[in-house]
Design an enzyme around this catalytic site. Structure first.
Site, PDB file in Angstrom:
ATOM      1  N   GLY A   1      39.714 -19.525 -21.884  1.00 22.04           N
ATOM      2  CA  GLY A   1      38.572 -18.311 -21.896  1.00 22.04           C
ATOM      3  C   GLY A   1      37.903 -18.431 -23.457  1.00 22.04           C
TER       4      GLY A   1
ATOM      5  N   CYS B   1      35.854 -18.357 -11.731  1.00 28.63           N
ATOM      6  CA  CYS B   1      36.613 -18.333 -12.920  1.00 28.63           C
ATOM      7  C   CYS B   1      37.442 -17.160 -13.105  1.00 28.63           C
ATOM      8  CB  CYS B   1      35.781 -18.996 -13.798  1.00 28.63           C
ATOM      9  SG  CYS B   1      36.914 -19.934 -15.291  1.00 28.63           S
TER      10      CYS B   1
ATOM     11  N   SER C   1      37.397 -14.803 -16.489  1.00 26.25           N
ATOM     12  CA  SER C   1      36.724 -14.311 -17.828  1.00 26.25           C
ATOM     13  C   SER C   1      37.502 -12.903 -17.977  1.00 26.25           C
ATOM     14  CB  SER C   1      35.301 -14.165 -17.643  1.00 26.25           C
ATOM     15  OG  SER C   1      34.774 -13.069 -18.570  1.00 26.25           O
TER      16      SER C   1
ATOM     17  N   ASP D   1      30.552 -18.991 -21.781  1.00 22.47           N
ATOM     18  CA  ASP D   1      30.889 -19.810 -23.019  1.00 22.47           C
ATOM     19  C   ASP D   1      29.977 -19.885 -24.061  1.00 22.47           C
ATOM     20  OD1 ASP D   1      33.997 -21.003 -22.301  1.00 22.47           O
ATOM     21  OD2 ASP D   1      32.810 -20.677 -20.459  1.00 22.47           O
TER      22      ASP D   1
ATOM     23  N   ASN E   1      28.560 -21.607 -18.503  1.00 21.23           N
ATOM     24  CA  ASN E   1      29.789 -21.004 -18.304  1.00 21.23           C
ATOM     25  C   ASN E   1      30.481 -22.021 -17.258  1.00 21.23           C
ATOM     26  OD1 ASN E   1      31.727 -18.689 -18.248  1.00 21.23           O
ATOM     27  ND2 ASN E   1      31.166 -18.580 -15.876  1.00 21.23           N
TER      28      ASN E   1
HETATM   29  C1  RUB Z   1      36.560 -20.130 -18.664  1.00 18.49           C
HETATM   30  C2  RUB Z   1      35.252 -19.716 -18.641  1.00 18.49           C
HETATM   31  C3  RUB Z   1      35.133 -18.330 -18.856  1.00 18.49           C
HETATM   32  C4  RUB Z   1      34.401 -18.047 -20.134  1.00 18.49           C
HETATM   33  C5  RUB Z   1      34.394 -16.661 -20.602  1.00 18.49           C
HETATM   34  O1  RUB Z   1      36.744 -21.537 -19.025  1.00 18.49           O
HETATM   35  O2  RUB Z   1      34.268 -20.310 -18.292  1.00 18.49           O
HETATM   36  O3  RUB Z   1      34.170 -17.757 -17.651  1.00 18.49           O
HETATM   37  O4  RUB Z   1      35.321 -18.764 -20.966  1.00 18.49           O
HETATM   38  O5  RUB Z   1      35.516 -16.212 -20.664  1.00 18.49           O
HETATM   39  P1  RUB Z   1      38.156 -22.290 -19.437  1.00 18.49           P
HETATM   40  P2  RUB Z   1      35.865 -14.977 -21.630  1.00 18.49           P
HETATM   41  O6  RUB Z   1      39.061 -21.837 -18.672  1.00 18.49           O
HETATM   42  O7  RUB Z   1      37.661 -23.984 -19.177  1.00 18.49           O
HETATM   43  O8  RUB Z   1      38.297 -21.991 -20.839  1.00 18.49           O
HETATM   44  O9  RUB Z   1      35.209 -13.733 -21.205  1.00 18.49           O
HETATM   45  O10 RUB Z   1      37.439 -14.653 -21.648  1.00 18.49           O
HETATM   46  O11 RUB Z   1      35.620 -15.242 -23.003  1.00 18.49           O
END
Ligand code: RUB
Length: 306
Positions: free
Chosen positions: A19, A129, A131, A198, A208
């Protein structure tokens, strides 16, 4: 270069830290550790260490503008401090890291407070996913006594949706877990779609987790509001100058380990959701239109364009 930076970059690459927010936080903390443990004797040596750390962290994952903005900002604070002694420069790293982390935490709270107002009793909230910003918003709504349900996709190939599902269950939220390809079937019963981000481009498009673009299309088809929940600092300033946001491509093994040799497997980690499909961006400045992102960035974070 400090061991902490190498270890952190490796953990980020392997998704042990996942994330965009958590990636940025881990990167900042590793730069802080570098500064604490530095053996540099001159300003020049110290700046070289920071610059190598930056390159190592940036190479860990391609689609992480929040991490890049954070590291760039901390290094610029050191550069502009006018200090010469390594100990003094290391202190600037420490104070600017703390400041960045504090602001990040404050925006997360602010986003949750604003976004939770969009959750009404008996709503079905659809998410994709994991977040941490989205789950924090849902936690806030739950703490405020709202009763709602969550539908979350498993999010192939590495199943971040399971993290979301576990967090929702721990909160006592009724949660339905579906395979990604069931998204259309479940969209019709959803009242609201919220996803993280992202990266945000200068045009207001959002990058994202792979599949987000499809979820947005489905929400559009079913006439359900689709919101992106994000810190403003996920904006990528390079997109203003015409650069495309790089979409990370991960190992085919994540999709099919031991697949037939001649099979071509593609595994992009993210996709682009066009701004036309986004009802609003829930950020620390309030709920804004994706069209206004560049103006808001100019007002709130002018340094990002330098
Ligand atoms: C995680 C993802 C999340 C964003 C936002 O992808 O796409 O939706 O990063 O997360 P991965 P946050 O698992 O490949 O990192 O809100 O925690 O920043």
């Amino acid at each position: 270069m400090a061991q902490a930076v190498r270890v952190t970059a490796d953990r980020i690459r392997k998704l042990e830290v996942q994330g965009a927010r958590n990636v940025a936080i881990a990167a900042i903390q590793s730069v802080e550790e570098l500064a604490k443990a530095t053996k540099a004797e001159t300003r020049k040596e110290f700046m070289k260490e920071l610059s190598e750390a930056k390159a190592t962290l940036f190479a860990s994952r391609a689609t992480e503008p929040l991490m890049r903005n954070a590291v760039r900002w901390i290094i610029s604070q050191v550069e502009n401090s006018g200090k010469e002694e390594v100990a003094a420069l290391a202190k600037v790293v420490s104070s600017s890291s703390s400041k960045f982390l504090k602001n990040l935490e404050a925006s997360k709270e602010c986003i949750a407070e604003i976004g939770a107002k969009r959750i009404r009793d008996n709503m079905v909230v659809f998410t994709h996913c994991h977040s941490s910003t989205v789950t924090h918003l849902l936690r806030k709504a739950k703490e405020e006594g709202k009763t709602f349900e969550v539908v979350c996709t498993e999010t192939r190939p590495v199943f971040q949706g399971r993290i979301t599902a576990k967090e929702m269950l721990a909160l006592g939220v009724k949660t339905t877990f579906i395979v990604d390809s069931a998204a259309r079937s479940f969209m019709r019963n959803a009242d609201l779609v919220i996803v993280g981000a992202d990266a945000i481009t200068s045009e207001g498009n959002v990058i994202n987790k792979i599949g987000t673009g499809t979820v947005a299309l489905l929400a559009h088809e079913a006439r359900k509001p689709f919101y992106v929940v994000t810190e403003l600092l996920k904006f990528d300033p390079a997109t203003v100058c015409g650069e495309y946001e790089k979409i990370e491509e991960r190992s085919p093994d994540e999709v099919w380990k031991g697949a037939p040799e001649k099979l071509s497997i593609r595994n992009p980690a993210f996709d682009v959701t066009r701004r036309n499909f986004i009802h609003g961006v829930i950020c620390e400045e309030g709920i804004i239109s994706p069209h206004s992102i560049k103006e808001v960035m100019h007002r709130k974070h002018p340094w990002i364009f330098e």
